[in-house]
Design a protein around this motif. Structure first.
Motif, PDB file in Angstrom:
ATOM      1  N   ARG A   3      -3.513  -9.880   4.806  1.00 23.22           N
ATOM      2  CA  ARG A   3      -4.396  -8.854   5.544  1.00 23.22           C
ATOM      3  C   ARG A   3      -5.038  -7.387   4.189  1.00 23.22           C
ATOM      4  N   ALA A   4      -4.371  -7.250   3.585  1.00 24.11           N
ATOM      5  CA  ALA A   4      -4.797  -6.329   2.737  1.00 24.11           C
ATOM      6  C   ALA A   4      -6.375  -6.672   1.831  1.00 24.11           C
ATOM      7  N   ILE A   5      -6.093  -7.888   1.555  1.00 23.31           N
ATOM      8  CA  ILE A   5      -7.629  -8.496   0.825  1.00 23.31           C
ATOM      9  C   ILE A   5      -8.391  -9.339   1.771  1.00 23.31           C
ATOM     10  N   ASP A   6      -7.634  -9.484   3.386  1.00 22.51           N
ATOM     11  CA  ASP A   6      -9.278  -9.822   3.709  1.00 22.51           C
ATOM     12  C   ASP A   6      -9.920  -8.258   4.283  1.00 22.51           C
ATOM     13  N   MET A  96      -8.122  -5.697  -5.833  1.00 22.45           N
ATOM     14  CA  MET A  96      -6.873  -6.289  -4.739  1.00 22.45           C
ATOM     15  C   MET A  96      -6.596  -7.272  -5.188  1.00 22.45           C
ATOM     16  N   VAL A  97      -7.102  -8.428  -5.312  1.00 21.24           N
ATOM     17  CA  VAL A  97      -6.510  -9.866  -5.731  1.00 21.24           C
ATOM     18  C   VAL A  97      -5.369  -9.262  -6.963  1.00 21.24           C
ATOM     19  N   ALA A  98      -6.909  -9.064  -8.209  1.00 18.29           N
ATOM     20  CA  ALA A  98      -5.850  -8.970  -9.824  1.00 18.29           C
ATOM     21  C   ALA A  98      -4.690  -8.520  -8.995  1.00 18.29           C
ATOM     22  N   ILE A  99      -3.983  -7.549  -8.783  1.00 21.23           N
ATOM     23  CA  ILE A  99      -2.610  -7.156  -8.364  1.00 21.23           C
ATOM     24  C   ILE A  99      -2.708  -7.654  -7.736  1.00 21.23           C
ATOM     25  N   PHE A 100      -2.330  -8.453  -6.510  1.00 20.05           N
ATOM     26  CA  PHE A 100      -1.216  -9.643  -5.963  1.00 20.05           C
ATOM     27  C   PHE A 100      -0.970 -10.548  -6.834  1.00 20.05           C
ATOM     28  N   LYS A 142      -5.761  -1.832   4.140  1.00 18.88           N
ATOM     29  CA  LYS A 142      -5.566  -1.094   2.892  1.00 18.88           C
ATOM     30  C   LYS A 142      -4.665  -0.685   1.896  1.00 18.88           C
ATOM     31  N   LEU A 143      -4.687  -0.641   1.208  1.00 20.43           N
ATOM     32  CA  LEU A 143      -3.563  -1.161  -0.208  1.00 20.43           C
ATOM     33  C   LEU A 143      -3.841   0.441  -0.323  1.00 20.43           C
TER      34      LEU A 143
END
Length: 235
Positions: A3-6, A96-100, A142-143
């Motif tokens: 969800r955070a990425i979407d 966002m993608v890189a963090i996770f 959101k993060l």
């Protein structure tokens, strides 16, 4: 995590992004004007104007990566993967993608208040065992905060807070990010963000970098060119 990425636009890469901003420290140690330009998944260029009139440039065209020193203006080649990893910090749409991706081991934690906002905590570990925690806003997805145990010799954690977002096309992009390590606080304010098309020539490596990639000395080229261009005195 999905969800955070979407909510910020998903896994897709936007075609181009141009960011102008300022990196500053309340202690007055740092005040850097920054221009970031990125295209697709593997091209970017960052120019930073440092205090004292110096400047620093780094980038990659997807094949060759480079850095120009702010101290003496010299050029050097960099590992492309390392440059792209570093770009995460200045290209927020990749962040966002890189963090996770970095922290594949994750466990859902409780609901907690963070900076007055109700968030869901996620406890995470990377492949080397580094621990981190992320707080994702319950209402928006959101993060909000990322805190890592990556430390200096004084064992001070790093805390990144996304304080404001902005909309670019159909993507939400962080507009103000603060990073705290102990008493040190650095804030990045992105004053202009645009997704307009960028000229591919922006990501072409400079002539000096091309020579380095060919195993040649760019300073030798400069000296040779200067001697050729110098006026000749007839006997």
């Amino acid at each position: 995590v999905r969800r955070a990425i979407d909510v910020v636009g998903g896994q897709k890469e936007i075609q181009s992004l141009r960011i102008e901003g300022v990196v500053s420290s309340p202690q007055g140690i740092t005040h850097i004007q920054m221009l970031v330009q990125g295209a697709g998944p593997d091209k970017f260029r960052v120019t930073q104007k440092l205090p004292g009139g110096q400047s620093m440039e780094s980038g990659t065209d997807g094949e060759v990566a480079w850095l120009r020193s702010p101290i003496d203006g010299s050029w050097r080649l960099l590992d492309r993967r390392g440059v792209l990893s570093a770009s995460v910090g200045v290209l927020p749409y990749r962040m966002m993608v890189a963090i996770f991706e970095r922290f594949p081991t994750r466990a859902l934690g409780p609901l907690e208040m963070k900076d007055g906002v109700m968030c869901r905590r996620i406890d995470m570990k990377d492949r080397e065992g580094l621990e981190a925690a992320a707080w994702i806003e319950e209402s928006s997805g959101k993060l909000r905060v990322l805190q890592t145990s990556e430390t200096t010799s004084a064992f001070v954690p790093t805390i990144m807070t996304i304080e404001a977002w902005t909309k670019v096309g159909d993507m939400d992009i962080p507009r103000r990010i603060s990073i705290r390590r102990g008493e040190s606080l650095t804030t990045s304010d992105f004053t202009t963000i645009s997704g307009d098309p960028l000229d591919a020539a922006l990501f072409a490596p400079p002539a000096e970098v091309v020579l380095l990639a060919q195993g040649k000395d760019p300073t030798q080229k400069t000296r040779t060119s200067s001697s050729i261009d110098a006026p000749k005195i007839k006997p």
